[in-house]
Write a protein that holds these residues in place. Structure first.
Motif, PDB file in Angstrom:
ATOM      1  N   ILE A 121      -7.339   7.847  -3.376  1.00 24.10           N
ATOM      2  CA  ILE A 121      -7.230   7.158  -2.092  1.00 24.10           C
ATOM      3  C   ILE A 121      -8.202   7.831  -1.134  1.00 24.10           C
ATOM      4  N   LYS A 167      -8.799   4.923   3.551  1.00 26.31           N
ATOM      5  CA  LYS A 167      -7.863   3.794   3.566  1.00 26.31           C
ATOM      6  C   LYS A 167      -8.212   2.734   2.518  1.00 26.31           C
ATOM      7  N   ALA A 193      -6.404  -0.520   1.542  1.00 29.32           N
ATOM      8  CA  ALA A 193      -4.980  -0.169   1.608  1.00 29.32           C
ATOM      9  C   ALA A 193      -4.350  -0.818   2.848  1.00 29.32           C
ATOM     10  N   PHE A 210      -8.001   2.120  -1.959  1.00 27.85           N
ATOM     11  CA  PHE A 210      -7.651   2.550  -3.300  1.00 27.85           C
ATOM     12  C   PHE A 210      -8.903   2.416  -4.161  1.00 27.85           C
ATOM     13  N   SER A 244       0.806  -1.225   0.000  1.00 27.77           N
ATOM     14  CA  SER A 244       0.000   0.000   0.000  1.00 27.77           C
ATOM     15  C   SER A 244       0.836   1.271   0.000  1.00 27.77           C
ATOM     16  N   ASN A 245       1.930   1.280   0.757  1.00 28.80           N
ATOM     17  CA  ASN A 245       2.765   2.469   0.813  1.00 28.80           C
ATOM     18  C   ASN A 245       3.388   2.766  -0.550  1.00 28.80           C
ATOM     19  N   LEU A 291       0.909   6.375  -7.321  1.00 31.39           N
ATOM     20  CA  LEU A 291      -0.441   6.333  -7.899  1.00 31.39           C
ATOM     21  C   LEU A 291      -0.564   7.267  -9.108  1.00 31.39           C
ATOM     22  N   ALA A 316       0.578   3.932  -3.030  1.00 35.72           N
ATOM     23  CA  ALA A 316       0.149   5.304  -2.736  1.00 35.72           C
ATOM     24  C   ALA A 316       1.132   6.336  -3.280  1.00 35.72           C
TER      25      ALA A 316
END
Length: 247
Positions: A175, A178, A203, A180, A149-150, A156, A153
């Protein structure tokens, strides 16, 4: 953007879903599965479950290696295609992963390529993970392959337009809460038709999965950060690949 909580039922059955994602790298997938098998070293004839198997290509690849493989997926369209490949070592069923399936049966359960985290409520996500856990024999192993997820993000792409086979996909991402979120506006130039679909993926972080796995009694053995089995890095790794055991 507003997303229907059951978005996946329509989208995964749509021919546009398969068209949009038909460029996924099968050689990379095969290399990843080979690496997994070398790491897991399952015995000959091991029972395997591919959860959210799609059209069954990865399940077939595993069966061709000599394992007894079952694939389940919510999409009846995908399962009907997969069933054309069935043989004595390979079978497919339409099934919702939130519901139990063959308790204490499999040596290894696979969940490939971010085929998890679709659901609106944490209860549904927990129920899905419970299905994966309960399907395992004691001592069996779960392989869950998720996006990092990090990393996603920070990389993106918020707006993107793609055209495939005379179909235009106008994709908007964001986003929120929490999750996507992805809105896909489609123009089919051949049929002169428009359609709109959506995706929502939680996420989840490594810490989230550690908590969810512990709740199901799973013991995490290893965490990799990509399909080459490099160590997981919260910032740099594109994937979050968790290998866990059911005691």
């Amino acid at each position: 953007m507003d997303i229907d909580k059951c978005w996946f039922k329509d989208w995964f059955n749509s021919p546009y879903y398969h068209l949009l994602y038909n460029n996924r790298d099968e050689k990379e997938a095969a290399a990843f599965i080979d690496k997994l098998l070398a790491y897991l070293q399952p015995p000959a004839g091991a029972e395997m479950l591919d959860v959210a198997c799609g059209k069954g290509r990865h399940a077939r690849y595993l069966a061709d290696k000599g394992y007894d493989v079952t694939g389940i997926d919510l999409s009846i369209e995908s399962i009907n295609i997969a069933r054309k490949m069935e043989n004595e070592h390979l079978s497919f069923f339409q099934h919702d992963m939130r519901l139990p399936f063959r308790v204490n049966y499999f040596d290894i359960v696979f969940n490939f390529f971010t085929s998890f985290g679709y659901f609106e409520s944490q209860r549904d996500n927990d129920n899905a993970l419970r299905t994966l856990t309960n399907a395992l024999k004691h001592g069996g192993r779960l392989v869950l392959d998720y996006l990092n997820s990090n990393y996603v993000a920070s990389h993106l792409v918020y707006d993107e337009v793609k055209e495939k086979d005379n179909v235009v996909f106008d994709i908007r991402r964001e986003i929120k809460d929490k999750k996507f979120l992805k809105k896909i506006s489609i123009l089919d130039k051949t049929l002169m038709r428009r359609a709109t679909f959506a995706e929502s993926v939680n996420a989840f972080t490594r810490a989230d999965f550690e908590q969810m796995f512990a709740k199901q009694g799973l013991v995490i053995q290893e965490v990799f950060g990509d399909y080459h089995f490099n160590s997981y890095d919260e910032v740099r790794s594109p994937r979050l690949i968790i290998i866990a055991t059911k005691p």
